[in-house]
Design a protein around this motif. Structure first.
Motif, PDB file in Angstrom:
ATOM      1  N   GLY A  83      13.595   5.775  31.616  1.00  0.00           N
ATOM      2  CA  GLY A  83      12.555   5.972  30.597  1.00  0.00           C
ATOM      3  C   GLY A  83      12.727   4.970  29.461  1.00  0.00           C
ATOM      4  N   ARG A  84      11.794   5.023  28.509  1.00  0.00           N
ATOM      5  CA  ARG A  84      11.833   4.043  27.402  1.00  0.00           C
ATOM      6  C   ARG A  84      13.084   4.205  26.554  1.00  0.00           C
ATOM      7  NH1 ARG A  84       5.928   5.978  26.263  1.00  0.00           N
ATOM      8  NH2 ARG A  84       7.019   7.699  27.186  1.00  0.00           N
ATOM      9  N   MET A  85      13.438   5.443  26.203  1.00  0.00           N
ATOM     10  CA  MET A  85      14.657   5.671  25.413  1.00  0.00           C
ATOM     11  C   MET A  85      15.899   5.475  26.286  1.00  0.00           C
ATOM     12  SD  MET A  85      14.364   6.523  22.197  1.00  0.00           S
ATOM     13  CE  MET A  85      15.611   7.709  21.700  1.00  0.00           C
ATOM     14  N   GLY A  86      15.820   5.982  27.514  1.00  0.00           N
ATOM     15  CA  GLY A  86      16.973   5.911  28.419  1.00  0.00           C
ATOM     16  C   GLY A  86      17.429   4.483  28.668  1.00  0.00           C
TER      17      GLY A  86
ATOM     18  N   GLY B 242      17.798  10.027  37.245  1.00  0.00           N
ATOM     19  CA  GLY B 242      16.341   9.973  37.085  1.00  0.00           C
ATOM     20  C   GLY B 242      15.731  11.300  37.493  1.00  0.00           C
ATOM     21  N   SER B 243      14.425  11.427  37.336  1.00  0.00           N
ATOM     22  CA  SER B 243      13.765  12.694  37.682  1.00  0.00           C
ATOM     23  C   SER B 243      13.858  12.909  39.189  1.00  0.00           C
ATOM     24  CB  SER B 243      12.303  12.658  37.244  1.00  0.00           C
ATOM     25  OG  SER B 243      11.568  11.851  38.112  1.00  0.00           O
ATOM     26  N   PRO B 244      13.802  14.192  39.620  1.00  0.00           N
ATOM     27  CA  PRO B 244      13.904  14.476  41.057  1.00  0.00           C
ATOM     28  C   PRO B 244      12.860  13.704  41.866  1.00  0.00           C
ATOM     29  CG  PRO B 244      14.057  16.496  39.766  1.00  0.00           C
ATOM     30  CD  PRO B 244      13.716  15.400  38.802  1.00  0.00           C
ATOM     31  N   LYS B 245      11.722  13.332  41.214  1.00  0.00           N
ATOM     32  CA  LYS B 245      10.678  12.626  41.982  1.00  0.00           C
ATOM     33  C   LYS B 245      10.925  11.116  42.080  1.00  0.00           C
ATOM     34  CE  LYS B 245       7.021  11.794  38.573  1.00  0.00           C
ATOM     35  NZ  LYS B 245       7.164  12.368  37.271  1.00  0.00           N
ATOM     36  N   SER B 246      11.914  10.605  41.293  1.00  0.00           N
ATOM     37  CA  SER B 246      12.164   9.165  41.374  1.00  0.00           C
ATOM     38  C   SER B 246      13.023   8.852  42.606  1.00  0.00           C
ATOM     39  CB  SER B 246      12.838   8.656  40.096  1.00  0.00           C
ATOM     40  OG  SER B 246      14.053   9.323  39.899  1.00  0.00           O
TER      41      SER B 246
ATOM     42  N   THR C 258      16.053  14.458  23.527  1.00  0.00           N
ATOM     43  CA  THR C 258      14.786  15.005  24.030  1.00  0.00           C
ATOM     44  C   THR C 258      14.306  16.099  23.083  1.00  0.00           C
ATOM     45  OG1 THR C 258      15.704  14.641  26.214  1.00  0.00           O
ATOM     46  CG2 THR C 258      13.687  15.956  26.094  1.00  0.00           C
ATOM     47  N   THR C 259      13.038  16.051  22.733  1.00  0.00           N
ATOM     48  CA  THR C 259      12.494  17.029  21.788  1.00  0.00           C
ATOM     49  C   THR C 259      11.724  18.108  22.556  1.00  0.00           C
ATOM     50  OG1 THR C 259      10.661  15.489  21.471  1.00  0.00           O
ATOM     51  CG2 THR C 259      12.405  15.467  19.829  1.00  0.00           C
ATOM     52  N   GLY C 260      11.350  19.162  21.850  1.00  0.00           N
ATOM     53  CA  GLY C 260      10.531  20.206  22.469  1.00  0.00           C
ATOM     54  C   GLY C 260      11.264  21.512  22.696  1.00  0.00           C
TER      55      GLY C 260
ATOM     56  N   ILE D  85      22.230  18.101  19.357  1.00  0.00           N
ATOM     57  CA  ILE D  85      20.797  17.845  19.548  1.00  0.00           C
ATOM     58  C   ILE D  85      20.318  17.170  18.271  1.00  0.00           C
ATOM     59  CG2 ILE D  85      18.507  18.847  19.870  1.00  0.00           C
ATOM     60  CD1 ILE D  85      19.785  21.271  21.174  1.00  0.00           C
ATOM     61  N   ALA D  86      19.708  16.006  18.401  1.00  0.00           N
ATOM     62  CA  ALA D  86      19.191  15.316  17.218  1.00  0.00           C
ATOM     63  C   ALA D  86      17.721  15.005  17.451  1.00  0.00           C
ATOM     64  CB  ALA D  86      19.978  14.036  16.952  1.00  0.00           C
ATOM     65  N   PRO D  87      16.818  15.682  16.744  1.00  0.00           N
ATOM     66  CA  PRO D  87      15.402  15.373  16.943  1.00  0.00           C
ATOM     67  C   PRO D  87      15.056  13.949  16.529  1.00  0.00           C
ATOM     68  CG  PRO D  87      15.693  17.020  15.209  1.00  0.00           C
ATOM     69  CD  PRO D  87      17.041  16.787  15.805  1.00  0.00           C
ATOM     70  N   ASN D  88      15.924  13.341  15.725  1.00  0.00           N
ATOM     71  CA  ASN D  88      15.706  11.927  15.392  1.00  0.00           C
ATOM     72  C   ASN D  88      17.063  11.256  15.194  1.00  0.00           C
ATOM     73  OD1 ASN D  88      14.840   9.417  14.362  1.00  0.00           O
ATOM     74  ND2 ASN D  88      12.953  10.384  13.656  1.00  0.00           N
ATOM     75  N   PHE D  89      17.307  10.215  15.980  1.00  0.00           N
ATOM     76  CA  PHE D  89      18.582   9.506  15.905  1.00  0.00           C
ATOM     77  C   PHE D  89      18.533   8.316  14.947  1.00  0.00           C
ATOM     78  CE2 PHE D  89      19.745  11.464  20.105  1.00  0.00           C
ATOM     79  CZ  PHE D  89      20.984  11.956  19.729  1.00  0.00           C
ATOM     80  N   ALA D  90      17.381   8.070  14.320  1.00  0.00           N
ATOM     81  CA  ALA D  90      17.288   6.923  13.403  1.00  0.00           C
ATOM     82  C   ALA D  90      17.877   7.315  12.044  1.00  0.00           C
ATOM     83  CB  ALA D  90      15.833   6.495  13.242  1.00  0.00           C
TER      84      ALA D  90
HETATM   85  P1  NAP Z   1       9.853   8.516  28.925  1.00  0.00           P
HETATM   86  O1  NAP Z   1       9.711   7.046  28.817  1.00  0.00           O
HETATM   87  O2  NAP Z   1       8.739   9.311  29.538  1.00  0.00           O
HETATM   88  O3  NAP Z   1      11.209   8.812  29.709  1.00  0.00           O
HETATM   89  C1  NAP Z   1      11.594  10.062  30.205  1.00  0.00           C
HETATM   90  C2  NAP Z   1      12.390   9.794  31.469  1.00  0.00           C
HETATM   91  O4  NAP Z   1      12.989  11.020  31.901  1.00  0.00           O
HETATM   92  C3  NAP Z   1      11.548   9.273  32.639  1.00  0.00           C
HETATM   93  O5  NAP Z   1      12.194   8.150  33.209  1.00  0.00           O
HETATM   94  C4  NAP Z   1      11.523  10.460  33.583  1.00  0.00           C
HETATM   95  O6  NAP Z   1      11.420  10.059  34.931  1.00  0.00           O
HETATM   96  C5  NAP Z   1      12.870  11.072  33.309  1.00  0.00           C
HETATM   97  N1  NAP Z   1      13.013  12.465  33.747  1.00  0.00           N
HETATM   98  C6  NAP Z   1      12.070  13.431  33.811  1.00  0.00           C
HETATM   99  N2  NAP Z   1      12.619  14.579  34.278  1.00  0.00           N
HETATM  100  C7  NAP Z   1      13.935  14.310  34.506  1.00  0.00           C
HETATM  101  C8  NAP Z   1      15.027  15.073  34.980  1.00  0.00           C
HETATM  102  N3  NAP Z   1      14.885  16.344  35.358  1.00  0.00           N
HETATM  103  N4  NAP Z   1      16.248  14.480  35.101  1.00  0.00           N
HETATM  104  C9  NAP Z   1      16.412  13.186  34.748  1.00  0.00           C
HETATM  105  N5  NAP Z   1      15.404  12.389  34.295  1.00  0.00           N
HETATM  106  C10 NAP Z   1      14.187  12.961  34.165  1.00  0.00           C
HETATM  107  O7  NAP Z   1      10.105   9.162  27.489  1.00  0.00           O
HETATM  108  P2  NAP Z   1      10.848   8.492  26.224  1.00  0.00           P
HETATM  109  O8  NAP Z   1       9.851   7.869  25.334  1.00  0.00           O
HETATM  110  O9  NAP Z   1      12.014   7.717  26.705  1.00  0.00           O
HETATM  111  O10 NAP Z   1      11.358   9.806  25.484  1.00  0.00           O
HETATM  112  C11 NAP Z   1      12.282  10.699  26.097  1.00  0.00           C
HETATM  113  C12 NAP Z   1      12.517  11.880  25.156  1.00  0.00           C
HETATM  114  O11 NAP Z   1      13.175  11.420  23.972  1.00  0.00           O
HETATM  115  C13 NAP Z   1      11.218  12.574  24.677  1.00  0.00           C
HETATM  116  O12 NAP Z   1      11.445  13.966  24.564  1.00  0.00           O
HETATM  117  C14 NAP Z   1      11.005  11.991  23.279  1.00  0.00           C
HETATM  118  O13 NAP Z   1      10.282  12.862  22.433  1.00  0.00           O
HETATM  119  C15 NAP Z   1      12.438  11.863  22.832  1.00  0.00           C
HETATM  120  N6  NAP Z   1      12.693  10.914  21.748  1.00  0.00           N
HETATM  121  C16 NAP Z   1      13.701  11.237  20.898  1.00  0.00           C
HETATM  122  C17 NAP Z   1      14.059  10.389  19.887  1.00  0.00           C
HETATM  123  C18 NAP Z   1      15.197  10.798  18.990  1.00  0.00           C
HETATM  124  O14 NAP Z   1      15.574  10.011  18.096  1.00  0.00           O
HETATM  125  N7  NAP Z   1      15.764  11.977  19.166  1.00  0.00           N
HETATM  126  C19 NAP Z   1      13.394   9.179  19.710  1.00  0.00           C
HETATM  127  C20 NAP Z   1      12.380   8.833  20.603  1.00  0.00           C
HETATM  128  C21 NAP Z   1      12.047   9.722  21.639  1.00  0.00           C
HETATM  129  P3  NAP Z   1       9.948  10.034  35.680  1.00  0.00           P
HETATM  130  O15 NAP Z   1       9.127   9.044  34.905  1.00  0.00           O
HETATM  131  O16 NAP Z   1      10.295   9.623  37.063  1.00  0.00           O
HETATM  132  O17 NAP Z   1       9.417  11.439  35.561  1.00  0.00           O
END
Ligand code: NAP
Length: 260
Positions: free
Chosen positions: A12-15, A35-39, A94-96, A118-123
């Motif tokens: 993912g973008r953050m990952g 990765g997600s089970p579907k990847s 991850t938020t929510g 758990i950090a809703p924002n790491f900045a």
């Molecule tokens: P993203 O690009 O959609 O990435 C999420 C990734 O998680 C995707 O690669 C997805 O794979 C994967 N995934 C889904 N289900 C999974 C599972 N069961 N096991 C392992 N991987 C799984 O989202 P993002 O922008 O990176 O954001 C990710 C989270 O971080 C969000 O909740 C966002 O709100 C949060 N966030 C937090 C901060 C912070 O500072 N705390 C900052 C920015 C974002 P698929 O695409 O194959 O489903």
């Protein structure tokens, strides 16, 4: 000895940023990506470490110290529970998650005697924005929060907005703002209601993560704004949390609680 890290949501973008950050720090060792089970699972990802679609398999086979979770609101609770049950400390961006879920996860980590963050924002700048907003609300209790994010975000309002609202609530008594007879001509026009004030969520392409906390008082306003220009902005906070979680027992919510 380096800290063994598994990153869930690594594609993912953050990952992807988290993987880069872990690989660049000699004190950390990336042992698996999940990765997600579907990847599509691969024996080895481009970084030479296993890329798995089952978190449990990754935890059992690579024995990490820390799970960095940057997945989805649907996956995060199960991932955290699995990690804690395997004695692996979760560091979660991850938020929510709801307040009740966070409490349950705290109970579980206390029970198992390991740390979790758990950090809703790491900045770091966003942490300061929240701290300053809490302080300002003592003197200027009329407030609204406007958070702005990219249009791929799944949850609204953002975790940062909720955390900011909780901090503001600690500084002021509940009071309804605006005109007592105000009426919404269009549903939702005044935003989400939280202890008497409003939270507005904007979703647009081109945005990353932004928040403005607006205060009003007689003849004056105050705006406290933070902008994350890219996802690299969150990585010093993730790095700090990985190192801090090693010395914790129980769940810490909010990066500010582990910053010196
Ligand atoms: P993203 O690009 O959609 O990435 C999420 C990734 O998680 C995707 O690669 C997805 O794979 C994967 N995934 C889904 N289900 C999974 C599972 N069961 N096991 C392992 N991987 C799984 O989202 P993002 O922008 O990176 O954001 C990710 C989270 O971080 C969000 O909740 C966002 O709100 C949060 N966030 C937090 C901060 C912070 O500072 N705390 C900052 C920015 C974002 P698929 O695409 O194959 O489903």
């Amino acid at each position: 000895m380096s800290i063994r890290v598994v990153v869930a949501g690594s594609r993912g973008r953050m990952g992807q940023e988290a993987v880069k950050m872990v690989l660049a720090d000699p004190e950390l060792e990336l042992v698996a990506e999940v990765g997600s089970p579907k990847s599509r699972g691969e024996e080895k990802g481009p970084n030479g470490v296993p890329f798995l679609t089952s978190l449990e398999e990754a935890l059992i086979t690579t024995k990490p110290d820390v799970l960095v979770d940057l997945t989805t609101p649907q996956a995060v609770k199960g991932n955290m529970e699995l990690a804690i049950l395997h004695g692996v400390r979760p560091v979660v961006g991850t938020t929510g998650l709801s307040a009740e879920e966070i409490q349950e996860l705290d109970n579980l980590s206390q029970e198992k005697g390991i740390g979790a963050i758990i950090a809703p924002n790491f900045a770091i700048g966003a942490i300061l924005m929240m701290k300053f907003a809490k302080e300002a609300a003592r003197y200027m209790p009329h407030v609204e929060i406007i958070e702005l994010h990219h249009d791929k975000k799944l949850d609204a309002p953002s975790g940062t907005a909720i955390k900011t609202a909780e901090l503001i609530q600690q500084s002021r008594a509940e009071m309804k703002q605006g005109h007592p007879d105000e009426e919404e001509i269009l549903d939702g026009a005044r935003g989400a209601y939280y202890h008497g004030f409003r939270i507005h969520s904007v979703r647009l392409p081109g945005l990353v993560a932004h928040q403005e906390v607006l205060f009003g008082h007689v003849g004056q306003t105050l705006s406290i704004r933070h902008d994350s220009m890219n996802r690299e902005s969150f990585m010093p906070g993730v790095n700090l949390a990985i190192k801090k979680v090693m010395g914790l027992t129980g769940l810490v919510y909010g990066l500010e609680n582990v910053m010196d």
